[in-house]
Structures are given as C-alpha cells and as structure tokens.
Design an enzyme around this catalytic site. Structure first.
Site, short mmCIF file in Angstrom:
data_model
loop_
_atom_site.label_atom_id
_atom_site.label_comp_id
_atom_site.label_asym_id
_atom_site.label_seq_id
_atom_site.Cartn_x
_atom_site.Cartn_y
_atom_site.Cartn_z
N LEU A 1 0.84 -1.19 0.00
CA LEU A 1 0.00 0.00 0.00
C LEU A 1 0.88 1.24 0.00
O LEU A 1 1.97 1.25 0.60
CB LEU A 1 -0.92 0.01 1.23
CG LEU A 1 -1.90 -1.15 1.35
CD1 LEU A 1 -2.99 -0.81 2.36
CD2 LEU A 1 -2.54 -1.54 0.03
N GLY B 1 1.03 -5.16 1.10
CA GLY B 1 0.11 -5.15 -0.03
C GLY B 1 0.67 -5.88 -1.24
O GLY B 1 -0.09 -6.36 -2.10
N ASN C 1 4.01 -7.59 6.69
CA ASN C 1 4.85 -6.97 7.72
C ASN C 1 4.16 -5.80 8.42
O ASN C 1 4.81 -4.97 9.05
CB ASN C 1 6.16 -6.48 7.08
CG ASN C 1 5.94 -5.40 6.03
OD1 ASN C 1 4.91 -5.40 5.36
ND2 ASN C 1 6.88 -4.49 5.89
N GLU C 2 2.82 -5.73 8.33
CA GLU C 2 2.09 -4.58 8.87
C GLU C 2 2.47 -4.25 10.31
O GLU C 2 2.61 -3.08 10.68
CB GLU C 2 0.56 -4.82 8.82
CG GLU C 2 -0.05 -4.62 7.45
CD GLU C 2 0.14 -5.81 6.52
OE1 GLU C 2 0.83 -6.77 6.89
OE2 GLU C 2 -0.42 -5.77 5.41
#
Ligand SMILES: CC/C=C\CC(=O)SCCNC(=O)CCNC(=O)[C@H](O)C(C)(C)COP(=O)(O)OP(=O)(O)OC[C@H]1O[C@@H](n2cnc3c(N)ncnc32)[C@H](O)[C@@H]1OP(=O)(O)O
Length: 325
Positions: free
Chosen positions: A131, A176, A200-201
């Site tokens: 993202l 993303g 890996n958020e």
C-alpha cells in the site's frame, strides 16, 4: 469462432482506446494505461494468457490511481472471453528510455524531480512495495475511507476472479505486495535472497485487516499465519516456499517461462469445474468482508487517523528515507 475472435479484438480495441494506447506486435496484443501494462500471449483463435505488468515507479506502491487502473484492466480481461489466465508481475526492469511523465500530483512531482532528467525510474527487484504509505499518512478521514474502499475492491476482484491468476514474483513483495500474490491461484518467486515476501504490517505499527488475515490463514495455515503476522515476518524465497507463502522458487531468469508452463497445466482443466471449485473454497472468506464492507472502511479510517498510528507511519517513512545513509 471468427465472430468470437472479432468480438475479443473489439474488446481489446475499446480497452486500448479508452486507456490510452494499443499495439499489435507479432500477433501479441497489448493495452496500457499509465501504471499497468497488459500484454496478451497466445495464437489467435486459441486461449490467450494476459500478463499484467505493474509499472508505478519507483516501487510499484498501490496508490489510489494504481488501484483504479489495475481494477479497470482486470475487469477488461474478465470480460474478454478469449482470456482464461492472467499473470501478475512487475515491469521492474530499468529502462533508459522512459516516457517523460507530466508531474501533476504532489507525490509524483516529488518523485519526478528526484529522478535525473525528469524521468521516473523504476527500481528493479520490486514486485510491489505494498500500500502506498503516502495515501495513509497526513490525509483526512474521507481520503482514508476512499482509499480503503479501493483496497477492498482490489482484493475482492482478485480473490474472487474467475480467471486463473498466477503471480510471477520478481522482486520484494511486502504487505500489499504479498496481498496481490496470495490472492492468486499460484505463486512463483525468483530465487534471490534479497527479495522477501510477507505481511509486515505489525512492523509499521498497523494491523492487517481481518480479510487479509483470513487469506493468509487459508494460504499458510493458522499457526504459521499467527506467528508471521505478529512478527511481521518478511520471508526470503526459500523460507517463503517452506511456509507455503509461495508455491515454487525458480532462478530469476526462469520466473516468466516457468509461470507460463504452470499456467498451461492449469488451463488444461475445464474452466467451469475449476471456477466452481475456486468459488467453493473462497466464497465464505470473501462474504465475510462483503457483508461488513462499510464497517471495515470506517474502522480503517478511524484507526489510521489516530495520532499514535500517524506517528508510527511517520517514523517508518523517516526510517525508509534515511536507510541509505
Ligand atoms: C493496512 C493493511 C494492508 C497493507 C499494508 C501495507 O501494504 S503498508 C506498506 C508496507 N510496505 C512496506 O513496508 C515496504 C516499504 N518499502 C521498502 O521496504 C523498500 O522501499 C523496498 C520496497 C524494499 C524497496 O527498497 P529500495 O531500497 O529499492 O527503495 P527505497 O526504500 O529507497 O524506496 C524508494 C522510495 O519509495 C518510497 N517507498 C517505499 N515503499 C513505499 C510505500 N509502500 N509507499 C510509498 N512510498 C514508498 C521510499 O520512501 C523512497 O522514497 P524517497 O522519497 O526516495 O525516500
């Protein structure tokens, strides 16, 4: 058959004229918009395969514009009955002769002026950086809501696509980027230890949405997903293969040819039975989001607007900026 071909070619013609340009080279066709290049392969009259190449410099981040163009391109392919399989990949080779980009948007302007000669340069070795952090940082709640709706749309379209989707992962694929890959029916990754893939958020101080978590669980299993999500693990190819984030790892120069040959095997299966099976496996997961899309959007917009979350994103962006030293 001739009528079907003419109809398919009319679809591509219309797609090309609406999206900007269309070319026919040795029977291969292509249409392109600014950020996604679609090339189709296969003899006229036969089933064709489309390759969707991301080209959103510098790192193929999923900006709102990219998401919009991606979904339009995918929809065109879904509507083209001669296409049964689509390969997602990055057009990540550095090209010396790129088109000069009119820098109209704030973010593009920043990037364009940074590049020599006013040309945007793509970095090789990046499938997608996930993202676009600049869509989630320093904007207002209405923008976050619009952006999240587009992210949901991308995921739903890919996850429920009736096409056979494969990703040819030719570079780094965090968050993303991994989302794009795990919506596919099959994933082939280049054997380059510099490339990593995963959700890996948590490292950014944010949380993967429940539907992406479900997609991850469906792909690698509950325990592996639980651990990888908490730790924000980015797997190099060999580990990604071991845990099941990808299905195959091949030498970098064979990613495309290998994906084509696996695609040929999948396309030997009758479409109707494969599609019904796919729907049977995926519908419940997608329905979970469909029935609470608006709540998920509001939840994201309020979460990402929090001061503490904005601060985390700021720190992460600073870290990215200064990592080169
Ligand atoms: C909420 C749930 C769902 C999904 C969440 C997400 O997807 S959040 C996004 C998660 N993505 C990442 O953590 C990736 C961050 N980027 C990287 O690790 C590296 O950039 C990458 C992709 C490995 C490439 O490294 P490289 O050394 O080749 O490039 P560099 O880091 O110098 O980046 C070049 C410029 O691009 C900017 N950038 C990188 N990633 C993003 C991004 N995701 N969104 C927006 N911009 C990004 C980076 O800041 C650099 O900008 P510059 O102005 O040149 O400093």
């Amino acid at each position: 058959m001739a009528m079907a071909l003419r109809a398919a070619s009319r679809v591509l013609l219309r797609a090309g004229s609406r999206l900007g340009r269309r070319e026919a080279v040795d029977g291969a066709r292509r249409f392109a918009n600014k950020r996604v290049l679609v090339e189709t392969e296969g003899a006229a009259g036969a089933t064709r395969i489309a390759v969707m190449k991301f080209r959103n410099p510098p790192v193929n981040s999923l900006s709102l514009d990219f998401l919009t163009e991606f979904v339009i391109s995918l929809e065109k392919l879904e509507n083209d009955k001669s296409i049964r399989g689509v390969i997602l990949t990055s057009d990540s080779l550095k090209r010396g002769n790129q088109t000069k980009v009119a820098a109209t948007e704030k973010t593009e302007e920043k990037r364009a002026t940074r590049d020599h000669g006013g040309r945007l340069q793509e970095r090789p070795g990046i499938f997608s950086a996930g993202l676009d952090l600049l869509e989630m940082y320093g904007r207002n709640p209405a923008h976050y809501a619009e952006y999240w709706k587009a992210v949901q749309e991308l995921w739903l379209r890919l996850y429920l696509s009736s096409l056979t989707l494969m990703s040819a992962i030719n570079g780094a694929s965090p968050a993303g980027g991994c989302l794009l890959a795990i919506t596919c029916d099959y994933r082939i990754m280049a054997d380059n230890p510099k490339y990593t893939i995963g959700l890996n958020e948590s490292l950014l101080g944010i949380v993967a949405p429940f539907w992406l978590k479900d997609n991850y669980v469906n792909t690698i299993g509950h325990r592996a997903a639980e651990r990888a999500l908490q730790l924000g693990t980015l797997f190099p190819p060999a580990e990604a293969l071991k845990v099941g984030v990808v299905d195959e790892v091949v030498p970098e120069d064979q990613v495309h040819s290998k994906t084509l040959s696996v695609m040929a095997k999948w396309l030997a299966i009758p479409d109707h039975s494969r599609q019904l099976t796919k729907t049977m496996m995926r519908k419940a997961t997608a329905d979970n989001l469909i029935k609470q899309r608006e709540a998920d959007i509001q939840n994201f917009a309020s979460f990402i607007s929090r001061d503490s979350i904005q601060k985390s994103l700021h720190m992460y962006l600073e870290k990215l900026k200064h990592k080169k030293g």
